[in-house]
Design a protein around this motif. Structure first.
Motif, mmCIF file in Angstrom:
data_model
loop_
_atom_site.group_PDB
_atom_site.id
_atom_site.type_symbol
_atom_site.label_atom_id
_atom_site.label_comp_id
_atom_site.label_asym_id
_atom_site.label_seq_id
_atom_site.Cartn_x
_atom_site.Cartn_y
_atom_site.Cartn_z
ATOM 1 N N GLU A 1 0.828 -1.153 -0.286
ATOM 2 C CA GLU A 1 -0.139 0.126 -0.226
ATOM 3 C C GLU A 1 1.094 1.472 -0.255
ATOM 4 O OE1 GLU A 1 -4.223 -1.134 1.489
ATOM 5 O OE2 GLU A 1 -3.324 -0.705 3.081
ATOM 6 N N ARG A 2 1.772 1.325 0.847
ATOM 7 C CA ARG A 2 3.398 2.810 0.901
ATOM 8 C C ARG A 2 3.232 2.772 -0.220
ATOM 9 N NH1 ARG A 2 8.030 1.138 4.007
ATOM 10 N NH2 ARG A 2 8.340 0.152 2.339
ATOM 11 N N ASP A 3 4.609 2.044 -1.198
ATOM 12 C CA ASP A 3 5.036 2.176 -2.623
ATOM 13 C C ASP A 3 4.003 1.504 -3.772
ATOM 14 O OD1 ASP A 3 7.005 2.450 -0.420
ATOM 15 O OD2 ASP A 3 7.906 0.353 -0.826
ATOM 16 N N PHE A 4 3.189 0.730 -3.552
ATOM 17 C CA PHE A 4 2.204 0.935 -4.843
ATOM 18 C C PHE A 4 1.477 2.052 -5.220
ATOM 19 C CE2 PHE A 4 0.313 -1.847 -8.564
ATOM 20 C CZ PHE A 4 1.261 -1.778 -8.950
ATOM 21 N N THR B 1 12.172 -4.155 -9.445
ATOM 22 C CA THR B 1 12.331 -4.286 -10.731
ATOM 23 C C THR B 1 11.803 -2.884 -10.888
ATOM 24 O OG1 THR B 1 10.461 -5.703 -10.614
ATOM 25 C CG2 THR B 1 12.782 -6.783 -10.680
ATOM 26 N N LEU B 2 10.013 -3.279 -11.213
ATOM 27 C CA LEU B 2 9.606 -2.141 -10.874
ATOM 28 C C LEU B 2 8.978 -0.934 -10.715
ATOM 29 C CD1 LEU B 2 7.555 -1.353 -13.989
ATOM 30 C CD2 LEU B 2 5.522 -2.307 -11.682
ATOM 31 N N ILE B 3 8.892 -0.590 -8.853
ATOM 32 C CA ILE B 3 8.864 0.481 -8.660
ATOM 33 C C ILE B 3 9.875 1.498 -8.624
ATOM 34 C CG2 ILE B 3 7.909 1.627 -5.976
ATOM 35 C CD1 ILE B 3 6.341 -0.751 -6.458
ATOM 36 N N VAL B 4 11.227 1.234 -7.348
ATOM 37 C CA VAL B 4 12.283 1.783 -7.402
ATOM 38 C C VAL B 4 12.916 1.993 -8.909
ATOM 39 C CG1 VAL B 4 14.550 1.040 -6.586
ATOM 40 C CG2 VAL B 4 12.395 -0.314 -5.627
ATOM 41 N N MET C 1 -0.071 6.456 -9.340
ATOM 42 C CA MET C 1 1.173 7.418 -10.103
ATOM 43 C C MET C 1 1.634 8.845 -8.895
ATOM 44 S SD MET C 1 2.155 7.443 -12.947
ATOM 45 C CE MET C 1 1.940 5.450 -12.464
ATOM 46 N N SER C 2 0.818 8.724 -7.489
ATOM 47 C CA SER C 2 0.760 9.400 -6.269
ATOM 48 C C SER C 2 1.421 8.811 -5.679
ATOM 49 C CB SER C 2 -0.126 9.465 -5.681
ATOM 50 O OG SER C 2 -1.510 10.802 -6.096
ATOM 51 N N ARG D 1 6.582 9.450 -4.418
ATOM 52 C CA ARG D 1 7.287 8.984 -3.460
ATOM 53 C C ARG D 1 8.868 9.023 -3.471
ATOM 54 N NH1 ARG D 1 2.158 8.553 -1.742
ATOM 55 N NH2 ARG D 1 2.266 6.044 -1.236
ATOM 56 N N PRO D 2 9.981 9.062 -2.515
ATOM 57 C CA PRO D 2 11.308 7.980 -2.818
ATOM 58 C C PRO D 2 10.885 6.849 -2.190
ATOM 59 C CG PRO D 2 10.721 9.858 -0.593
ATOM 60 C CD PRO D 2 9.558 9.492 -1.276
#
Length: 346
Positions: free
Chosen positions: A41-44, A71-74, A197-198, A202-203
């Motif tokens: 929830e936090r990162d995706f 792979t995808l988010i970072v 996208m929100s 975020r970092p």
């Protein structure tokens, strides 16, 4: 609606899309499942059903999340738009409309539009798509990007080969709860896109999910990941967890059958019906045939899995964790095979 309110609503609706196994509700999650849900929830941005469907098997859930995040988010050497283009192309090639819809929506948002075409955008993205999932039947295309991007883009391709198979089994064709008409899809995609996208803005520090799983070496067939230590660790740990799940839940003879039939396969269809699978399982003991049929279909034609195939597995003794683990092992075995065939950069 504030994000703190929107996320739980989206998550609850997303879990209703899962079929064949009972989803683990957000409020009832504990231990490893609860921690994956929190990070997801936090990162995706949302409790994404393609990941949450793994929850009956917590280690496999963690493996799916570690791969998606790292792979995808970072952020890394490859731009997020290129990653989403690869994800869309692979999903279309695997006949996974659910994943293709989600990732093409994200690609359209990153491009500032809302194009329904997976190859929309710059010529560079088209080249990346052709590398990840060529459609003209010609020879493999060399990577149209710097070698430093290979671990991330090949990683996304392998991840989506894996997730497409899991999604085709456990989710519907569209990212909508049961009973919601497809006319609502554009609204749902706008909300999901906003949440994703929100979160993307975020970092996201690399490697923050790795401690969910024990350290493990990178298998030789995943050597394309070695240029990025975080991606290499993610695949080493995740594949070790999924391999262990396979040893628990997939009979050795069935594992051998899947692996032997991968040799020489380049991802094409096996047939318009399921007749091809019957000849492959007939040499096995009767009690192993339902899980063998299921495993082969997940690996080679996940869109051909239906309720009858799953029901036969259940009747043969497969509970929810076993179903997830058999699917995960078969899906990752096929994904790794296809990933090893991607042309690597120099």
């Amino acid at each position: 609606m504030p994000a703190s309110v929107l996320r739980p609503v989206l998550g609850a609706l997303g879990l209703t899309q899962i079929r064949y196994v009972d989803p683990v509700r957000r409020g009832r999650a504990s231990g490893l499942v609860a921690e994956v849900y929190r990070q997801l929830e936090r990162d995706f941005g949302v409790l994404a059903p393609p990941v949450a469907l793994h929850a009956p098997a917590p280690e496999v859930l963690a493996a799916a999340w570690v791969l998606l995040r790292e792979t995808l988010i970072v952020p890394g050497a490859a731009p997020r738009a290129a990653k989403e283009a690869v994800a869309t192309a692979v999903s279309l090639g695997n006949a996974c409309p659910y994943c293709a819809t989600i990732h093409n929506n994200a690609l359209g948002l990153l491009a500032g539009g809302g194009s329904a075409r997976p190859d929309a955008g710059a010529a560079a993205l088209e080249e990346v798509v052709n590398w990840a999932m060529p459609t003209d039947g010609g020879p493999p295309q060399p990577p149209p990007f710097p070698a430093a991007q290979t671990p991330e883009l090949a990683g996304v391709a392998v991840l989506l080969h894996y997730l497409n198979r899991m999604v085709n089994v456990f989710l519907r064709d569209v990212p909508l709860p049961p009973g919601v008409p497809e006319v609502a899809l554009p609204v749902v995609l706008r909300v999901l896109g906003w949440a994703m996208m929100s979160a993307a803005r975020r970092p996201h520090g690399p490697g923050l999910s790795l401690d969910l799983l024990p350290a493990a070496p990178l298998p030789a067939d995943l050597s394309w990941a070695a240029g990025n230590p975080t991606v290499a660790q993610a695949f080493g740990r995740a594949c070790a967890a999924i391999d262990e799940a396979g040893r628990r839940s997939v009979p050795e003879a069935v594992r051998d059958l899947v692996q032997v039939n991968l040799v020489g396969w380049r991802g094409g269809p096996r047939g318009i019906s399921r007749a091809w699978v019957e000849g492959l399982v007939e040499g096995l003991p009767e009690r192993q045939r339902p899980v063998a049929r299921f495993a082969l279909l997940v690996a080679f034609a996940s869109y051909q899995v239906d309720s009858a195939v799953v029901r036969d597995c259940r009747a043969a003794g497969a509970d929810a964790p076993t179903l997830v683990e058999v699917s995960a092992w078969s899906a990752m075995t096929a994904a790794r095979w296809l990933g090893a065939q991607l042309p690597a950069g120099g």
